[in-house]
Design an enzyme around this catalytic site. Structure first.
Site, PDB file in Angstrom:
ATOM      1  N   SER A 119       0.828  -1.196   0.000  1.00  0.00           N
ATOM      2  CA  SER A 119       0.000   0.000   0.000  1.00  0.00           C
ATOM      3  C   SER A 119       0.877   1.266   0.000  1.00  0.00           C
ATOM      4  O   SER A 119       1.684   1.440  -0.917  1.00  0.00           O
ATOM      5  CB  SER A 119      -0.968  -0.050   1.191  1.00  0.00           C
ATOM      6  OG  SER A 119      -2.064   0.798   0.990  1.00  0.00           O
ATOM      7  N   ASP A 178     -10.108  -4.496  -4.155  1.00  0.00           N
ATOM      8  CA  ASP A 178      -9.460  -3.569  -3.225  1.00  0.00           C
ATOM      9  C   ASP A 178     -10.233  -2.254  -3.214  1.00  0.00           C
ATOM     10  O   ASP A 178     -10.324  -1.580  -4.237  1.00  0.00           O
ATOM     11  CB  ASP A 178      -8.001  -3.336  -3.645  1.00  0.00           C
ATOM     12  CG  ASP A 178      -7.162  -2.680  -2.563  1.00  0.00           C
ATOM     13  OD1 ASP A 178      -7.723  -1.864  -1.801  1.00  0.00           O
ATOM     14  OD2 ASP A 178      -5.956  -2.978  -2.478  1.00  0.00           O
ATOM     15  N   HIS A 205      -7.816  -5.616   0.055  1.00  0.00           N
ATOM     16  CA  HIS A 205      -6.598  -4.895   0.423  1.00  0.00           C
ATOM     17  C   HIS A 205      -5.774  -5.716   1.416  1.00  0.00           C
ATOM     18  O   HIS A 205      -5.830  -5.491   2.631  1.00  0.00           O
ATOM     19  CB  HIS A 205      -6.992  -3.544   1.031  1.00  0.00           C
ATOM     20  CG  HIS A 205      -5.876  -2.547   1.097  1.00  0.00           C
ATOM     21  ND1 HIS A 205      -5.235  -2.077  -0.023  1.00  0.00           N
ATOM     22  CD2 HIS A 205      -5.271  -1.931   2.148  1.00  0.00           C
ATOM     23  CE1 HIS A 205      -4.309  -1.189   0.330  1.00  0.00           C
ATOM     24  NE2 HIS A 205      -4.299  -1.107   1.645  1.00  0.00           N
TER      25      HIS A 205
END
Length: 225
Positions: A119, A178, A205
């Site tokens: 991320s 996601d 995610h």
């Protein structure tokens, strides 16, 4: 055959301990091939406030309550010291501090064969690779990068990291469901790398580590063993 040593760069609102917990399945999946080494970002994140949403950032198996000692690699809002991947900004806060922290981690715990980010950490990994290829960070000698739920920073100050196509071998992993970093944002990062390898999973995610993904990881990693 010695395992590949990989420096792991966590997501926003995580730290080395929480990211280690979230990637337990990956360590188990690749235990004969890699040694994952974790570090924490230098920037403390306020417990409240927006950002990569805390529960989503924790991945598919988030526990009750918020993260202890949430950390970040840069803030997109320099006033509130917060981060949102969708926020466009002229300048950020904390990148230099974070680059210094990685250099110190490499000196203390390296050398590393590769670097893995998740991320905000994956977006930061792209920046570290750029610094390496611009030859302004001799500490960085990563041979490959794995970017999970990565994205291209929307901060104008960071455009310098995307000025040249990165030659480092890369594996880009992202989920079609996601909701924190939509897959189109991860796809937008691909042209910044020469011949990027891609692993797309149907989930959200998190760092995928099902048996179905083992072959893709192994095929990528065996190039460096």
């Amino acid at each position: 055959m010695a395992p590949l040593r990989i420096l792991c760069i966590h997501g926003y609102r995580q730290n080395s301990n929480t990211f280690r917990e979230k990637t337990g399945a990956l360590r188990k999946l690749l235990k004969k091939q890699v040694e994952l080494v974790y570090m924490s970002a230098p920037l403390s994140v306020q417990k409240e406030g927006s950002g990569e949403v805390s529960t989503a950032e924790n991945g598919s198996s988030s526990g009750a309550g918020g993260e202890e000692d949430p950390r970040g690699w840069w803030f997109s809002d320099t006033q509130s010291r917060s981060f949102n991947a969708l926020q466009q900004c002229d300048e950020s806060l904390g990148i230099e501090e974070s680059v210094t922290a990685v250099k110190e981690a490499v000196r203390a715990h390296g050398p590393f064969d590769g670097v893995l980010g998740f991320s905000q950490g994956a977006a930061f990994v792209a920046m570290l690779c750029s610094l390496q290829e611009q030859k302004v960070a001799p500490e960085f000698i990563f041979r490959f990068a794995i970017l999970v739920a990565g994205f291209r920073s929307l901060c104008k100050e960071h455009e310098k990291f995307y000025s040249a196509t990165l030659q480092i071998p890369s594996l880009h992993v992202f989920g079609l469901e996601d909701k924190v970093i939509p897959d189109h944002m991860s796809r937008d990062l691909l042209p910044s790398f020469q011949n990027p390898q891609v692993l797309i999973h149907p989930g959200g995610h998190f760092v995928p580590a099902a048996s179905a993904h083992r072959q893709t990881y192994q095929d990528f990693l065996k190039n460096f063993q």
